[in-house]
Each structure stands twice: as C-alpha cells, then as structure tokens.
Design an enzyme around this catalytic site. Structure first.
Site, PDB file in Angstrom:
ATOM      1  N   SER A 119       0.826  -1.207   0.000  1.00 61.51           N
ATOM      2  CA  SER A 119       0.000   0.000   0.000  1.00 61.51           C
ATOM      3  C   SER A 119       0.855   1.250   0.000  1.00 61.51           C
ATOM      4  CB  SER A 119      -0.920  -0.007   1.216  1.00 61.51           C
ATOM      5  OG  SER A 119      -0.179  -0.227   2.386  1.00 61.51           O
ATOM      6  N   HIS A 140      -2.864  -2.874  -6.088  1.00 58.14           N
ATOM      7  CA  HIS A 140      -3.231  -2.541  -4.708  1.00 58.14           C
ATOM      8  C   HIS A 140      -4.738  -2.694  -4.509  1.00 58.14           C
ATOM      9  CE1 HIS A 140      -3.551   0.582  -1.276  1.00 58.14           C
ATOM     10  NE2 HIS A 140      -3.356  -0.630  -0.800  1.00 58.14           N
ATOM     11  N   GLU A 152      -5.926  -0.438  -7.582  1.00 55.19           N
ATOM     12  CA  GLU A 152      -4.979   0.508  -8.175  1.00 55.19           C
ATOM     13  C   GLU A 152      -3.922  -0.304  -8.918  1.00 55.19           C
ATOM     14  OE1 GLU A 152      -4.609   4.364  -5.352  1.00 55.19           O
ATOM     15  OE2 GLU A 152      -3.871   2.543  -4.423  1.00 55.19           O
ATOM     16  N   ASN A 190      -4.075   6.255  -0.902  1.00 54.16           N
ATOM     17  CA  ASN A 190      -3.427   6.613   0.362  1.00 54.16           C
ATOM     18  C   ASN A 190      -2.831   8.014   0.350  1.00 54.16           C
ATOM     19  OD1 ASN A 190      -4.154   4.460   1.916  1.00 54.16           O
ATOM     20  ND2 ASN A 190      -2.420   3.196   1.285  1.00 54.16           N
TER      21      ASN A 190
HETATM   22  N1  CAA Z   1     -15.178  -9.731   4.246  1.00 52.61           N
HETATM   23  C1  CAA Z   1     -16.078 -10.048   3.288  1.00 52.61           C
HETATM   24  N2  CAA Z   1     -17.290  -9.453   3.211  1.00 52.61           N
HETATM   25  C2  CAA Z   1     -17.586  -8.519   4.125  1.00 52.61           C
HETATM   26  C3  CAA Z   1     -16.695  -8.149   5.156  1.00 52.61           C
HETATM   27  C4  CAA Z   1     -15.442  -8.805   5.192  1.00 52.61           C
HETATM   28  N3  CAA Z   1     -14.525  -8.498   6.101  1.00 52.61           N
HETATM   29  N4  CAA Z   1     -17.288  -7.205   5.922  1.00 52.61           N
HETATM   30  C5  CAA Z   1     -18.492  -6.973   5.388  1.00 52.61           C
HETATM   31  N5  CAA Z   1     -18.699  -7.763   4.317  1.00 52.61           N
HETATM   32  C6  CAA Z   1     -19.871  -7.779   3.434  1.00 52.61           C
HETATM   33  C7  CAA Z   1     -21.137  -8.188   4.134  1.00 52.61           C
HETATM   34  O1  CAA Z   1     -21.327  -9.583   4.093  1.00 52.61           O
HETATM   35  C8  CAA Z   1     -22.195  -7.457   3.313  1.00 52.61           C
HETATM   36  O2  CAA Z   1     -22.460  -8.181   2.110  1.00 52.61           O
HETATM   37  P1  CAA Z   1     -23.894  -8.025   1.346  1.00 52.61           P
HETATM   38  O3  CAA Z   1     -24.026  -6.595   0.919  1.00 52.61           O
HETATM   39  O4  CAA Z   1     -23.775  -8.969   0.185  1.00 52.61           O
HETATM   40  O5  CAA Z   1     -24.923  -8.416   2.347  1.00 52.61           O
HETATM   41  C9  CAA Z   1     -21.491  -6.173   2.886  1.00 52.61           C
HETATM   42  O6  CAA Z   1     -20.097  -6.415   3.015  1.00 52.61           O
HETATM   43  C10 CAA Z   1     -21.895  -5.012   3.763  1.00 52.61           C
HETATM   44  O7  CAA Z   1     -21.595  -5.378   5.104  1.00 52.61           O
HETATM   45  P2  CAA Z   1     -22.432  -4.889   6.382  1.00 52.61           P
HETATM   46  O8  CAA Z   1     -23.863  -4.657   5.978  1.00 52.61           O
HETATM   47  O9  CAA Z   1     -22.162  -5.824   7.507  1.00 52.61           O
HETATM   48  O10 CAA Z   1     -21.724  -3.548   6.847  1.00 52.61           O
HETATM   49  P3  CAA Z   1     -21.490  -2.213   6.063  1.00 52.61           P
HETATM   50  O11 CAA Z   1     -22.634  -1.853   5.191  1.00 52.61           O
HETATM   51  O12 CAA Z   1     -21.041  -1.251   7.123  1.00 52.61           O
HETATM   52  O13 CAA Z   1     -20.262  -2.514   5.117  1.00 52.61           O
HETATM   53  C11 CAA Z   1     -17.939  -2.280   4.769  1.00 52.61           C
HETATM   54  C12 CAA Z   1     -19.031  -2.932   5.624  1.00 52.61           C
HETATM   55  C13 CAA Z   1     -18.047  -2.781   3.335  1.00 52.61           C
HETATM   56  C14 CAA Z   1     -16.617  -2.695   5.372  1.00 52.61           C
HETATM   57  C15 CAA Z   1     -18.178  -0.714   4.788  1.00 52.61           C
HETATM   58  O14 CAA Z   1     -18.284  -0.261   6.108  1.00 52.61           O
HETATM   59  C16 CAA Z   1     -17.076   0.055   4.100  1.00 52.61           C
HETATM   60  O15 CAA Z   1     -17.076   0.179   2.895  1.00 52.61           O
HETATM   61  N6  CAA Z   1     -16.129   0.621   4.892  1.00 52.61           N
HETATM   62  C17 CAA Z   1     -15.001   1.345   4.380  1.00 52.61           C
HETATM   63  C18 CAA Z   1     -13.908   0.354   4.037  1.00 52.61           C
HETATM   64  C19 CAA Z   1     -12.710   1.010   3.468  1.00 52.61           C
HETATM   65  O16 CAA Z   1     -12.585   2.228   3.377  1.00 52.61           O
HETATM   66  N7  CAA Z   1     -11.762   0.162   3.052  1.00 52.61           N
HETATM   67  C20 CAA Z   1     -10.529   0.628   2.540  1.00 52.61           C
HETATM   68  C21 CAA Z   1      -9.535   0.674   3.641  1.00 52.61           C
HETATM   69  S1  CAA Z   1      -8.002   1.301   3.086  1.00 52.61           S
HETATM   70  C22 CAA Z   1      -7.225  -0.063   2.490  1.00 52.61           C
HETATM   71  O17 CAA Z   1      -7.684  -1.161   2.506  1.00 52.61           O
HETATM   72  C23 CAA Z   1      -5.939   0.149   1.823  1.00 52.61           C
HETATM   73  C24 CAA Z   1      -4.788   0.624   2.540  1.00 52.61           C
HETATM   74  O18 CAA Z   1      -3.768   0.670   1.924  1.00 52.61           O
HETATM   75  C25 CAA Z   1      -4.772   1.047   3.941  1.00 52.61           C
END
Ligand code: CAA
Length: 293
Positions: A119, A140, A152, A190
């Site tokens: 990342s 990424h 990415e 990022n």
């Molecule tokens: N693994 C697989 N599926 C998952 C999961 C996981 N860890 N967590 C949630 N899900 C799925 C659920 O099963 C659900 O699926 P359906 O829509 O098919 O029912 C869906 O995701 C939505 O989950 P929830 O309803 O439980 O919860 P939510 O609506 O709050 O969504 C989330 C959860 C998708 C994580 C959402 O909160 C989100 O988009 N958060 C932001 C995440 C983000 O910004 N990620 C990037 C981080 S930065 C990074 O990764 C890179 C880096 O370099 C640091």
C-alpha cells in the site's frame, strides 16, 4: 498472453481476499503461506465468505464448489513456478518482499508477471530485486477485498506499457474497477486517505470533537461508510503509522507526519480492531465503545 494460473503469496486478510476474487473470476489460483496452519486459516476464511454468498443466494452451492476447486493452498514457493501472474501480499517490509521476488524471479519462466499489493512501499525498489522490472506492477486492493470494487494498478518508470495494459485488463477480469496510478508514495488512495486519517487524529488531539462526534460528522455529514476512527481501527493503527512514516520520508510534508497520539497508541499495543483496542474498545465487538484518550 492468456492468463490462466494466478499465484498469491500470503493468505492473511489481503492475500486470502485476493485469492478468493481470483478463483471466483475463474482463474486457477495457488495461494502460499509459510505454515499449513496459516494456509488452513486463510482458506477457512474464504470458505466462510463463500458460504455467506450461498446463504444470500448470490451463488449456488455448485458454484461455490467450483470456486473452491480452483483454489489450492501450498506452503512451498516452488509450487508457484508455473503461474502466469504472481501477486504478493506478505508483510509490509521491503527486505522480505525483495527476498521473495528475487527467489520467484529465479524460479518462474520469463513470461510470468509479478505484482505487489503493497500500500505504500516503492514498487520500483521491490522490482529492482528481480531481473524483470519491465514485467512488474503494483496491484493494490482494498479491505475487505471481496467487497471493495477498486484496484490501483501501479506503473513504475520501468514497467513495459503492454504488460501494464494487460494488468489493467486483468484487474477488470477480477471484477474490480482498475485505476491507473504512478509509483508515487501512497499511489492515489493513500495519498488522499492517509492525510485525512492523520488530520482526524490531530483534530481529536486539539479537542475539536470527540471520537464519536468526529466519526458521526464524516459518516452522517459526508456519507462516508465509516468515520475516520472506525476506519483507522479497521485498517490498523500499526499499519497506518507504518504508511505515514514511509510517506513522510518520501514527501517530507507535515500532512504525512504521524501525530503523537497515534505513536503512543501503537506503543501501547492498541492497533485497533485486531487487538481489541484502538480508538474504540471491542470487548463487545457488536457494540464498540469509544476509548477515553
Ligand atoms: N469480508 C467479506 N465481506 C464482508 C466483510 C469482510 N470483512 N465485511 C463486510 N462484508 C460484506 C457483508 O457480508 C455485506 O455483504 P452483502 O451486501 O452482500 O450483504 C457487505 O459487506 C456489507 O456489510 P455490512 O452490511 O455488515 O456492513 P457495512 O454496510 O457497514 O459494510 C464495509 C461494511 C463494506 C466494510 C463498509 O463499512 C465500508 O465500505 N467501509 C469502508 C472500508 C474502506 O474504506 N476500506 C478501505 C480501507 S483502506 C485499504 O484497505 C488500503 C490501505 O492501503 C490502507
């Protein structure tokens, strides 16, 4: 070149997600971890995700079995030698990544394309450990990999344009929306996300608002799925600190500098959700409570 077989190195949170989307997209996928216990743990997580999709009628039981049939877990790096693409998702440490790719370079045929899911580390520097920097890109992905739609695709100054275009198409074949990014610290996401997260911590330090009020502000005022502190705990405070050090080193700008509170929390072992404490306490995971900081 038709990509048929994909190798994934690392079957943790990111590697298992990448292996899942690869097998789900129809590629024969070999995923490697250092011990069979870690392989089993990663594959169990994938099976759980697939079972959830069956429950929700998103896929059938037969499709689930087909996907599982395309996935093979291994512990020996040698088993990756006939892969067309190898995606690395191991620990974020440059020497470990360079050592891995140097070994893979000696093992794999010349057509194999290498990709790192780093990342924040410099792709150019990882690629330089191989004799094929022209066949090396960054791929990424975002956590949780099966859900987040973005990948990415990172090009270094040494990446061959045809290889790069092929990897952009490969990202789309994995069911993601690929974006093209240059090998500048933090790529696109990022570069924007890290200063935002660090600023949220600075706002907390300065008493602008509480953890919950700052989170609610960005969630309910801007429609972000998670507030910055929930996201920091989700990404990991140790990971964020590590990324901020690399980005500060690259740009020497205050917006990438780690706030003292972040450093203290990491020193205290509060890495976020994975250690049960961060900006929230996860003793009851369904009902996290803000820490008093
Ligand atoms: N693994 C697989 N599926 C998952 C999961 C996981 N860890 N967590 C949630 N899900 C799925 C659920 O099963 C659900 O699926 P359906 O829509 O098919 O029912 C869906 O995701 C939505 O989950 P929830 O309803 O439980 O919860 P939510 O609506 O709050 O969504 C989330 C959860 C998708 C994580 C959402 O909160 C989100 O988009 N958060 C932001 C995440 C983000 O910004 N990620 C990037 C981080 S930065 C990074 O990764 C890179 C880096 O370099 C640091």
């Amino acid at each position: 070149m038709a990509i048929q077989k994909v190798g994934v190195v690392g079957c943790g949170l990111m590697g298992s997600g990448i292996a899942q989307v690869s097998a789900q997209a129809g590629f024969q996928t070999v995923v490697r971890e250092v011990t069979s216990e870690l392989v089993d743990k990663g594959l169990k997580g994938i099976e759980k995700n697939l079972a959830r999709q069956v429950e929700k009628n998103a896929i059938t039981e037969a499709t689930k079995s087909e996907i599982r049939g395309r996935l093979k877990g291994v512990t020996a790096v040698e088993e990756l030698k006939d892969c067309d693409v190898i995606i690395e998702a191991i620990i974020e440490q440059l020497p470990a990544k360079r050592e891995l790719f140097s070994a893979l370079d000696a093992l794999c045929p010349s057509h194999t394309i290498f990709a790192s899911n780093t990342s924040s580390l410099n792709i150019t520097e990882i690629a330089a450990a191989t004799k094929r920097p022209q066949r090396f890109v960054g791929l990424h992905f975002f956590n949780p990999v099966p859900i987040m739609k973005l990948v990415e695709v990172v090009r270094t100054i040494a990446t061959d344009l045809a290889v790069y275009d092929e990897m952009v198409q490969f990202g789309a074949k994995l069911g993601k929306t690929p974006v093209r990014a240059h090998d500048g610290g933090g790529f696109i996401v990022n570069r924007l996300l890290v200063p935002y997260l660090l600023d949220a911590i600075r706002a907390l330090e300065e008493g602008v608002g509480s953890v919950v009020d700052i989170d609610n502000s960005m969630k309910l005022g801007c429609g972000y799925p998670m507030g910055p502190f929930t996201l920091l705990d989700f990404v990991g405070l140790d990971t964020t600190l590590y990324i901020s050090h690399i980005m500060f080193d690259e740009f020497k700008e205050k917006r990438f500098a780690a706030p003292p509170l972040l450093k203290r929390m990491v020193l205290a072992g509060w890495y976020g959700k994975k250690t049960g404490r961060g900006f929230y306490d996860y003793a009851d995971p369904a009902n996290p409570k803000p820490m008093s900081l």
